[in-house]
Design a protein around this motif. Structure first.
Motif, mmCIF file in Angstrom:
data_model
loop_
_atom_site.group_PDB
_atom_site.id
_atom_site.type_symbol
_atom_site.label_atom_id
_atom_site.label_comp_id
_atom_site.label_asym_id
_atom_site.label_seq_id
_atom_site.Cartn_x
_atom_site.Cartn_y
_atom_site.Cartn_z
ATOM 1 N N ASP A 27 50.344 49.631 48.315
ATOM 2 C CA ASP A 27 50.381 48.178 48.536
ATOM 3 C C ASP A 27 50.793 47.600 46.941
ATOM 4 O OD1 ASP A 27 48.324 46.022 50.499
ATOM 5 O OD2 ASP A 27 50.114 45.579 49.469
ATOM 6 N N THR A 28 50.858 46.160 46.981
ATOM 7 C CA THR A 28 51.018 45.309 45.949
ATOM 8 C C THR A 28 49.589 44.845 45.214
ATOM 9 O OG1 THR A 28 53.191 44.844 46.556
ATOM 10 C CG2 THR A 28 52.369 43.349 45.038
ATOM 11 N N LEU A 29 49.455 45.129 43.930
ATOM 12 C CA LEU A 29 48.217 44.592 43.476
ATOM 13 C C LEU A 29 47.852 43.152 43.586
ATOM 14 C CD1 LEU A 29 46.488 46.184 41.265
ATOM 15 C CD2 LEU A 29 47.453 44.901 39.471
ATOM 16 N N GLU A 30 49.004 42.327 43.699
ATOM 17 C CA GLU A 30 48.422 40.923 44.072
ATOM 18 C C GLU A 30 48.037 40.654 45.464
ATOM 19 O OE1 GLU A 30 52.056 38.092 42.162
ATOM 20 O OE2 GLU A 30 52.814 40.139 42.803
ATOM 21 N N ASN A 31 47.974 41.608 46.375
ATOM 22 C CA ASN A 31 47.623 41.228 47.625
ATOM 23 C C ASN A 31 45.838 41.380 47.718
ATOM 24 O OD1 ASN A 31 49.829 40.815 48.976
ATOM 25 N ND2 ASN A 31 50.262 42.799 49.558
ATOM 26 N N TRP A 32 45.399 41.991 46.726
ATOM 27 C CA TRP A 32 43.999 42.410 46.515
ATOM 28 C C TRP A 32 43.134 41.646 45.249
ATOM 29 C CZ3 TRP A 32 42.234 45.120 50.550
ATOM 30 C CH2 TRP A 32 43.157 45.619 51.455
ATOM 31 N N TYR A 33 42.070 41.308 45.559
ATOM 32 C CA TYR A 33 40.820 40.994 44.658
ATOM 33 C C TYR A 33 40.605 42.466 43.956
ATOM 34 C CZ TYR A 33 40.516 36.353 46.479
ATOM 35 O OH TYR A 33 40.918 35.106 46.935
ATOM 36 N N MET A 34 40.770 42.629 42.678
ATOM 37 C CA MET A 34 40.569 43.896 41.875
ATOM 38 C C MET A 34 39.318 43.853 41.050
ATOM 39 S SD MET A 34 42.991 45.921 43.109
ATOM 40 C CE MET A 34 42.479 47.163 42.306
ATOM 41 N N VAL A 50 35.780 41.383 37.945
ATOM 42 C CA VAL A 50 36.725 41.235 39.099
ATOM 43 C C VAL A 50 37.671 40.064 38.627
ATOM 44 C CG1 VAL A 50 35.198 39.438 40.227
ATOM 45 C CG2 VAL A 50 37.176 40.782 41.556
ATOM 46 N N ILE A 51 38.907 40.257 39.248
ATOM 47 C CA ILE A 51 40.117 39.204 38.983
ATOM 48 C C ILE A 51 40.757 38.811 40.252
ATOM 49 C CG2 ILE A 51 41.516 41.321 38.626
ATOM 50 C CD1 ILE A 51 43.259 39.443 36.453
ATOM 51 N N SER A 52 41.183 37.526 40.295
ATOM 52 C CA SER A 52 41.610 36.900 41.751
ATOM 53 C C SER A 52 42.912 37.466 41.870
ATOM 54 C CB SER A 52 41.250 35.545 41.399
ATOM 55 O OG SER A 52 42.231 34.895 40.427
ATOM 56 N N LEU A 53 43.216 37.078 42.978
ATOM 57 C CA LEU A 53 44.860 37.614 43.519
ATOM 58 C C LEU A 53 46.142 36.988 42.440
ATOM 59 C CD1 LEU A 53 44.752 36.368 47.425
ATOM 60 C CD2 LEU A 53 44.209 38.738 46.220
ATOM 61 N N TYR A 54 45.940 35.679 42.050
ATOM 62 C CA TYR A 54 46.879 35.187 41.070
ATOM 63 C C TYR A 54 46.353 35.322 39.440
ATOM 64 C CZ TYR A 54 48.626 33.625 45.527
ATOM 65 O OH TYR A 54 49.173 33.973 46.815
ATOM 66 N N GLY A 55 45.167 35.983 39.438
ATOM 67 C CA GLY A 55 44.635 36.221 38.119
ATOM 68 C C GLY A 55 43.900 34.857 37.392
ATOM 69 N N GLY A 56 43.808 33.685 38.330
ATOM 70 C CA GLY A 56 43.307 32.402 37.808
ATOM 71 C C GLY A 56 41.661 32.572 37.554
ATOM 72 N N THR A 57 41.030 33.504 38.288
ATOM 73 C CA THR A 57 39.607 33.334 38.287
ATOM 74 C C THR A 57 39.206 34.795 37.845
ATOM 75 O OG1 THR A 57 39.395 31.729 39.942
ATOM 76 C CG2 THR A 57 37.330 33.100 39.495
ATOM 77 N N ILE A 58 38.485 34.936 36.810
ATOM 78 C CA ILE A 58 37.837 36.228 36.559
ATOM 79 C C ILE A 58 36.320 35.917 36.047
ATOM 80 C CG2 ILE A 58 37.827 37.758 34.523
ATOM 81 C CD1 ILE A 58 40.753 37.335 33.959
ATOM 82 N N LEU A 59 35.518 37.073 36.850
ATOM 83 C CA LEU A 59 34.084 37.020 36.588
ATOM 84 C C LEU A 59 33.588 38.405 35.689
ATOM 85 C CD1 LEU A 59 33.195 36.073 40.293
ATOM 86 C CD2 LEU A 59 33.569 34.307 38.174
ATOM 87 N N TYR A 60 32.600 38.020 35.072
ATOM 88 C CA TYR A 60 32.101 39.320 34.127
ATOM 89 C C TYR A 60 30.518 39.393 34.545
ATOM 90 C CZ TYR A 60 36.534 39.651 31.527
ATOM 91 O OH TYR A 60 37.939 39.710 31.206
ATOM 92 N N ALA A 97 38.026 48.891 42.413
ATOM 93 C CA ALA A 97 38.123 48.758 43.737
ATOM 94 C C ALA A 97 38.858 47.426 44.143
ATOM 95 C CB ALA A 97 36.456 48.545 44.298
ATOM 96 N N ALA A 98 39.336 47.640 45.350
ATOM 97 C CA ALA A 98 40.198 46.672 45.908
ATOM 98 C C ALA A 98 39.559 46.032 47.165
ATOM 99 C CB ALA A 98 41.615 47.209 46.361
ATOM 100 N N GLY A 99 39.436 44.618 47.178
ATOM 101 C CA GLY A 99 38.906 43.761 48.324
ATOM 102 C C GLY A 99 39.401 42.545 48.726
ATOM 103 N N PRO A 100 39.078 41.863 49.648
ATOM 104 C CA PRO A 100 39.710 40.938 50.508
ATOM 105 C C PRO A 100 39.073 39.578 49.785
ATOM 106 C CG PRO A 100 38.187 41.537 52.042
ATOM 107 C CD PRO A 100 38.419 42.568 50.658
ATOM 108 N N LYS A 101 38.070 39.529 48.762
ATOM 109 C CA LYS A 101 37.518 38.319 48.577
ATOM 110 C C LYS A 101 37.019 38.628 47.224
ATOM 111 C CE LYS A 101 35.231 37.017 53.106
ATOM 112 N NZ LYS A 101 33.884 36.755 53.614
ATOM 113 N N LEU A 102 36.810 37.504 46.350
ATOM 114 C CA LEU A 102 36.169 37.332 45.123
ATOM 115 C C LEU A 102 34.898 37.617 45.255
ATOM 116 C CD1 LEU A 102 37.310 36.900 42.174
ATOM 117 C CD2 LEU A 102 36.384 34.677 42.392
ATOM 118 N N GLN A 103 34.087 38.847 45.203
ATOM 119 C CA GLN A 103 32.799 38.915 45.173
ATOM 120 C C GLN A 103 32.322 40.070 44.194
ATOM 121 O OE1 GLN A 103 30.682 37.896 47.466
ATOM 122 N NE2 GLN A 103 31.965 36.607 48.736
ATOM 123 N N ARG A 104 31.009 39.874 43.757
ATOM 124 C CA ARG A 104 30.454 40.679 42.970
ATOM 125 C C ARG A 104 29.590 41.852 43.595
ATOM 126 N NH1 ARG A 104 28.744 38.373 37.800
ATOM 127 N NH2 ARG A 104 29.610 36.085 37.813
#
Length: 122
Positions: A27-34, A50-60, A97-104
């Protein structure tokens, strides 16, 4: 089917650096929250970043903020974790890990790599 393959782990002294890589196939990396998680000896699997789909949100996680940096190379379909100022307590197996949401929470992630060992000791 999404597959994730990590690399870049190893043994370093305290204060050292490592860069972990995670290649996504199927698949394509942009389709997943990584995200990156880690699991130390005898411990639960903990959220790192975690980094969001378009890279605009990052959590540590608080324990790594200011020392670790998550990034992506979309052309290579690869996720990175740059780890600086490593401490012995950073010793763990690191998973991407790859997931459908921006989650911890790890339960939100659908696909996992096999893990790569990071050992920090003097």
């Amino acid at each position: 089917q999404v597959q994730l393959t990590e690399s870049g782990g190893g043994s370093v002294h305290p204060g050292g650096s490592l860069r972990l890589s995670c290649v996504l196939s199927g698949d394509t990396l942009e389709n997943w929250y990584m995200a990156w998680f880690r699991q130390g000896p005898g411990k639960e699997r903990d959220f790192v970043s975690v980094i969001s789909l378009y890279g605009g949100t990052i959590l540590y996680a608080d324990s790594v903020r200011g020392r670790f940096s998550i990034s992506r190379d979309l052309a290579k379909n690869t996720l990175f974790l740059q780890m600086n100022s490593l401490k012995p307590e950073d010793t763990a197996v690191y998973f991407c890990a790859a997931g459908p949401k921006l989650q911890r929470a790890s339960s939100y992630y659908s696909f996992w790599g096999q893990g790569t060992q990071v050992t920090v000791s003097s």
